[in-house]
Design an enzyme around this catalytic site. Structure first.
Site, PDB file in Angstrom:
ATOM      1  N   SER A 125       0.830  -1.094   0.080  1.00 53.54           N
ATOM      2  CA  SER A 125       0.041   0.049  -0.213  1.00 53.54           C
ATOM      3  C   SER A 125       0.819   1.314  -0.023  1.00 53.54           C
ATOM      4  O   SER A 125       1.642   1.371   0.396  1.00 53.54           O
ATOM      5  CB  SER A 125      -0.811  -0.028   1.180  1.00 53.54           C
ATOM      6  N   TYR A 149      -1.338  -1.417  10.875  1.00 56.03           N
ATOM      7  CA  TYR A 149      -1.951  -1.750   9.310  1.00 56.03           C
ATOM      8  C   TYR A 149      -0.564  -1.561   8.666  1.00 56.03           C
ATOM      9  O   TYR A 149      -0.201  -2.450   7.799  1.00 56.03           O
ATOM     10  CB  TYR A 149      -2.986  -1.178   8.940  1.00 56.03           C
ATOM     11  N   LYS A 153       2.214  -4.063   6.690  1.00 55.24           N
ATOM     12  CA  LYS A 153       2.620  -3.873   5.097  1.00 55.24           C
ATOM     13  C   LYS A 153       4.228  -3.797   4.890  1.00 55.24           C
ATOM     14  O   LYS A 153       4.861  -4.620   4.303  1.00 55.24           O
ATOM     15  CB  LYS A 153       1.967  -2.803   4.623  1.00 55.24           C
ATOM     16  N   TYR A 177      -0.352  -0.060  -3.808  1.00 55.32           N
ATOM     17  CA  TYR A 177      -1.635   0.482  -4.319  1.00 55.32           C
ATOM     18  C   TYR A 177      -1.780   1.846  -3.943  1.00 55.32           C
ATOM     19  O   TYR A 177      -1.814   1.990  -2.594  1.00 55.32           O
ATOM     20  CB  TYR A 177      -2.823  -0.281  -3.897  1.00 55.32           C
TER      21      TYR A 177
END
Ligand code: NAD
Ligand code: UD1
Length: 334
Positions: A125, A149, A153, A177
């Site tokens: 991300s 979170y 990643k 992304y």
């Protein structure tokens, strides 16, 4: 040859299955615990793709079941979407996030190694860039994050890098992304989170369908075109197509690549809201409220590496994204 799609009934996974089914003849196997998705997605995918898709309801943390799948289906590559993704929830329940995302990924990687399956595409991300120093953001930018979170990643990116450094016969694509929105043009699959959404487009949709009264815009005093936050919104079908290109790349190169998937264009909250109102001819009442803690002013991708390495770039416009997001809701909810 069989490809395993973890998290394949989720928002991005399901759209990637649609694109994959157009471009490969490999058997597609979806594994998902349905924590944040629904079995009906499988029937919808069969309708869109007209293909038989194998679905297994299971958890990536269940290593023994993964071994069973790798034995039965002779998996040759993996696209790994499965994970929890709500930033706020990750702050409240860090162990849940570290367990599900990191322990789950280690479970998957152990089984891949045991079965000599060394090709993986991983969902990372733009959150790994934290508050970026330079825009547009290049893949070489400094990495930092502020919540569990984001750490999950970053840690998985590091694990994959260490695996590749220890054994360069792996082929790994880490895809970062930006902000996926929109839905498949069929209107059959899309995103519709339950409860009060955190992200902008799902919130707009709840207002459009009168499930919520009005949108709160978090701050209009950022240093941006109109004071509201700027993001790189990308159509989920374009994003899905990026996975096909990444899979093709790792099938032909033993490398580790870390690549932004965005459009390279930033739009403000107000620009997005006004586009949604115009193309769908529907009113979205909004109020300006305080900034959301942890938000940054602007975030958009440098997309040169994706063009150069994957020969991929996004095609769909902000108008397409707004039309397709609402189209899905019209077909399924309204
Ligand atoms: P999603 O929640 O719609 O899909 C994730 C799927 O994974 C869900 O169907 C869920 O049931 C499944 N899942 C979760 N934990 C699992 C486990 N332990 N075992 C098996 N299945 C499990 O989310 P999405 O938007 O499709 O995101 C896919 C991936 O992309 C995630 O890893 C997410 O962190 C990442 N990502 C998403 C965005 C975004 O804005 N949507 C942005 C950047 C990165
Ligand atoms: C959020 C996550 C990020 C994740 C990304 C994509 C946070 C802090 N960050 O980023 O980790 O990778 O989603 O899933 O949650 N906005 C409003 N009103 C709303 C909702 C959002 O004004 O009700 C604004 C935000 O302030 C922001 C923009 O809309 O400027 C986009 O917000 P959002 O969709 O939540 O995405 P990100 O903040 O980019």
């Amino acid at each position: 040859m069989s490809i395993l799609i973890t998290g394949g009934t989720g928002y991005i996974g399901s759209h990637t299955v649609v694109e994959l089914s157009k471009s490969i003849s490999d058997k597609i196997i979806i594994l998902d615990n349905l924590f944040n998705s629904d079995f009906s997605v499988i029937e919808k995918l069969q309708t869109i793709t007209k293909k038989n898709i194998i679905f297994l309801k299971s958890d990536i943390c269940d290593t023994n079941f993964l071994k069973h799948i790798f034995t039965k289906y002779k998996i040759t590559s993996v696209i790994h979407f499965a994970g929890l993704k709500a930033v706020g929830e990750s702050v409240e329940k860090p162990l849940l996030y570290y367990n599900n995302n990191i322990v789950g990924t280690i479970s998957l990687l152990n089984v891949m190694k045991e079965f000599n399956c060394k090709k993986i595409v991983f969902s990372s991300s733009a959150t790994v860039y934290g508050n970026p120093e330079h825009l547009p953001i290049k893949e070489t930018a400094k990495l930092s994050t502020t919540n569990p979170y984001g750490y999950s990643k970053l840690i998985i990116e590091n694990i994959l890098t260490d695996i590749y450094n220890s054994d360069p016969s792996w082929s790994i694509a880490i895809l970062r992304y930006f902000n996926p929105i929109g839905a498949d043009k069929s209107g059959i699959i899309g995103e519709n989170p339950s409860g009060i959404p955190n992200n902008l487009m799902p919130y707009i949709i709840k207002v459009a369908t009168k499930q919520l009264d009005s949108l709160n815009i978090f701050g209009n005093n950022y240093d941006t075109i109109d004071g509201t936050g700027v993001r790189d919104y990308i159509h989920v079908s374009d994003l899905a197509d990026g996975h096909i290109k990444a899979l093709d790349y790792i099938n032909n190169n033993n490398e580790i690549i870390k690549i932004n998937l965005g459009t390279g264009k930033g739009y403000s909250v107000l620009q997005l809201v006004k586009t949604f109102i115009k193309v769908n001819n529907i009113n979205i009442p909004y109020n300006i409220v305080d900034r959301r803690p942890g938000d940054i002013a602007s975030c958009y991708a440098n997309t040169e590496l994706a063009k150069k390495v994957l020969n991929w770039e996004s095609k769909k416009s902000l108008q397409d994204m707004c039309l397709d997001s609402y189209n899905f809701i019209k077909y399924n909810i309204v």
